[in-house]
Design an enzyme around this catalytic site. Structure first.
Site, PDB file in Angstrom:
ATOM      1  N   LYS A 137       0.849  -1.208   0.000  1.00 30.88           N
ATOM      2  CA  LYS A 137       0.000   0.000   0.000  1.00 30.88           C
ATOM      3  C   LYS A 137       0.884   1.257   0.000  1.00 30.88           C
ATOM      4  O   LYS A 137       0.654   2.203  -0.757  1.00 30.88           O
ATOM      5  CB  LYS A 137      -0.919  -0.004   1.227  1.00 30.88           C
ATOM      6  CG  LYS A 137      -2.034  -1.047   1.135  1.00 30.88           C
ATOM      7  CD  LYS A 137      -2.767  -1.276   2.459  1.00 30.88           C
ATOM      8  CE  LYS A 137      -3.793  -2.404   2.311  1.00 30.88           C
ATOM      9  NZ  LYS A 137      -4.446  -2.778   3.570  1.00 30.88           N
ATOM     10  N   ASP A 171     -10.694   3.447   4.634  1.00 29.99           N
ATOM     11  CA  ASP A 171     -11.107   2.042   4.736  1.00 29.99           C
ATOM     12  C   ASP A 171     -12.625   1.898   4.777  1.00 29.99           C
ATOM     13  O   ASP A 171     -13.141   0.801   4.549  1.00 29.99           O
ATOM     14  CB  ASP A 171     -10.568   1.456   6.053  1.00 29.99           C
ATOM     15  CG  ASP A 171      -9.340   0.586   5.862  1.00 29.99           C
ATOM     16  OD1 ASP A 171      -9.212  -0.018   4.782  1.00 29.99           O
ATOM     17  OD2 ASP A 171      -8.534   0.510   6.796  1.00 29.99           O
ATOM     18  N   GLN A 198      -3.894  -1.144   9.733  1.00 32.81           N
ATOM     19  CA  GLN A 198      -4.043  -2.491   9.186  1.00 32.81           C
ATOM     20  C   GLN A 198      -4.723  -3.422  10.196  1.00 32.81           C
ATOM     21  O   GLN A 198      -4.378  -3.441  11.378  1.00 32.81           O
ATOM     22  CB  GLN A 198      -2.660  -3.040   8.786  1.00 32.81           C
ATOM     23  CG  GLN A 198      -2.691  -4.377   8.064  1.00 32.81           C
ATOM     24  CD  GLN A 198      -3.363  -4.343   6.687  1.00 32.81           C
ATOM     25  OE1 GLN A 198      -3.415  -3.306   6.029  1.00 32.81           O
ATOM     26  NE2 GLN A 198      -3.868  -5.483   6.254  1.00 32.81           N
TER      27      GLN A 198
HETATM   28  N1  GUN Z   1      -6.872  -6.280   6.528  1.00 33.45           N
HETATM   29  C1  GUN Z   1      -7.319  -6.982   5.460  1.00 33.45           C
HETATM   30  N2  GUN Z   1      -7.926  -6.163   4.555  1.00 33.45           N
HETATM   31  C2  GUN Z   1      -7.863  -4.925   5.088  1.00 33.45           C
HETATM   32  C3  GUN Z   1      -8.316  -3.647   4.635  1.00 33.45           C
HETATM   33  O1  GUN Z   1      -8.925  -3.485   3.561  1.00 33.45           O
HETATM   34  N3  GUN Z   1      -8.045  -2.596   5.453  1.00 33.45           N
HETATM   35  C4  GUN Z   1      -7.403  -2.745   6.654  1.00 33.45           C
HETATM   36  N4  GUN Z   1      -7.186  -1.654   7.401  1.00 33.45           N
HETATM   37  N5  GUN Z   1      -6.977  -3.909   7.102  1.00 33.45           N
HETATM   38  C5  GUN Z   1      -7.212  -4.996   6.320  1.00 33.45           C
END
Ligand code: GUN
Length: 296
Positions: A51, A118, A95
């Site tokens: 990311k 998110d 995350q």
């Molecule tokens: N863990 C797995 N997918 C995601 C996501 O889309 N966002 C976040 N913050 N954590 C994740």
């Protein structure tokens, strides 16, 4: 059989996002994304790095915070507050899942909903449920929907079974597919690990979306001839023959079902690249909205 190429569709989304980011840059605004990782889970670390790298590739201001597993709730809340107050940061992502001692719901509520790229904050979850387009929609469900629309797969009036009820994928995806209009109007069923006679439920579906997080959970018994399969799972399974010692497999046994599907997303190269692309798109949206809010 149509193999849905997530990497190619993600590249298209990223191209559009880059163009939007460039027009903001011309106005002197550089989109900013902060990604926060607590702990050392190898898969989460890999996601956070990709990311951060993608944001940097697009010319965003990119902040990556990798914090030790022992980071306290109070310290994490302080970091979120700092990022909320930072005008160079338009999007904030912590995350998931964090270590067990962290109260994740409290962290999510602490993020400024205008920076919640998110889409996990209750304000944004509420806006999605109320069809209010001013919120943020979670990236993986947005990516799944875009894969379907870009592949010319109709959702209106079709039976969609989502396997998995998570806040990150299953629930928001059900809300999206239920909406009125393009990419919506589906008849949605949400099944999960406690559903009885799962194969009977999924075999009735025109579109099966697997988001349960268990390797090869769905096989040929679960998929009817001519169905569309979207596999959200990214599971690491041991593989001594691979240089990394593991390989990635989906929630669907691809080889077992591929011949009977009208269309299917592979793992890797399906939903995964879309999640990152939609995160970049949401970050530019956050920057655009925050700019408009400060102009008024
Ligand atoms: N863990 C797995 N997918 C995601 C996501 O889309 N966002 C976040 N913050 N954590 C994740």
């Amino acid at each position: 059989m149509q193999r849905i190429d997530g990497a190619a569709i993600a590249a298209k989304v990223l191209e559009e996002t880059k163009t939007r980011a460039e027009s903001l840059r011309k106005e002197g605004l550089r989109p900013g994304l902060a990604v926060v990782l607590v702990g050392d889970d190898p898969a989460s670390r890999a996601y956070v790095r990709s990311k951060d790298k993608k944001a940097a590739d697009l010319g965003f201001h990119s902040v990556k915070k990798e914090l030790p597993a022992a980071t306290s709730q109070v310290d994490l809340l302080a970091i979120v507050a700092e990022l909320n107050a930072d005008p160079a940061v338009h999007g904030i992502l912590v995350q998931s899942p964090p270590p067990a001692h962290i109260n994740e719901a409290e962290i999510v509520r602490a993020i400024d909903p205008r920076k919640d790229v998110d889409g996990f904050h209750p304000v944004n979850v509420g806006k999605l449920a109320m069809d209010d387009p001013s919120g943020f929609v979670p990236c993986t469900p947005l990516g799944c929907l875009r894969l379907l629309t870009e592949s010319g797969i109709e959702t209106a009036g079709r039976k969609v079974v989502i396997v998995g009820r998570s806040l990150i994928v299953g629930k928001p995806l059900a809300l999206l597919l239920m909406r009125k209009g393009p990419g919506g109007d589906a008849t949605v069923t949400v099944a999960h690990s406690r559903s009885k006679n799962l194969a009977d439920i999924t075999r009735a579906a025109d579109i099966v979306i697997a988001a349960i997080g268990r390797p090869h959970f769905l096989g040929s018994d679960h998929i009817r001839e001519g169905a569309v399969v979207v596999d959200v799972g990214i599971n690491r399974v041991d593989d001594p023959s691979s240089p990394k010692g593991y390989r990635l497999v989906g929630d669907v046994d691809y080889e077992a079902v591929v011949e009977r599907c009208a269309a299917i997303t592979p793992v890797p190269g399906g939903v995964g690249p879309m999640t990152i692309a939609m995160l970049m798109s949401n970050t530019v949206t956050a920057a655009e909205r925050l700019r408009s809010a400060t102009c008024i």
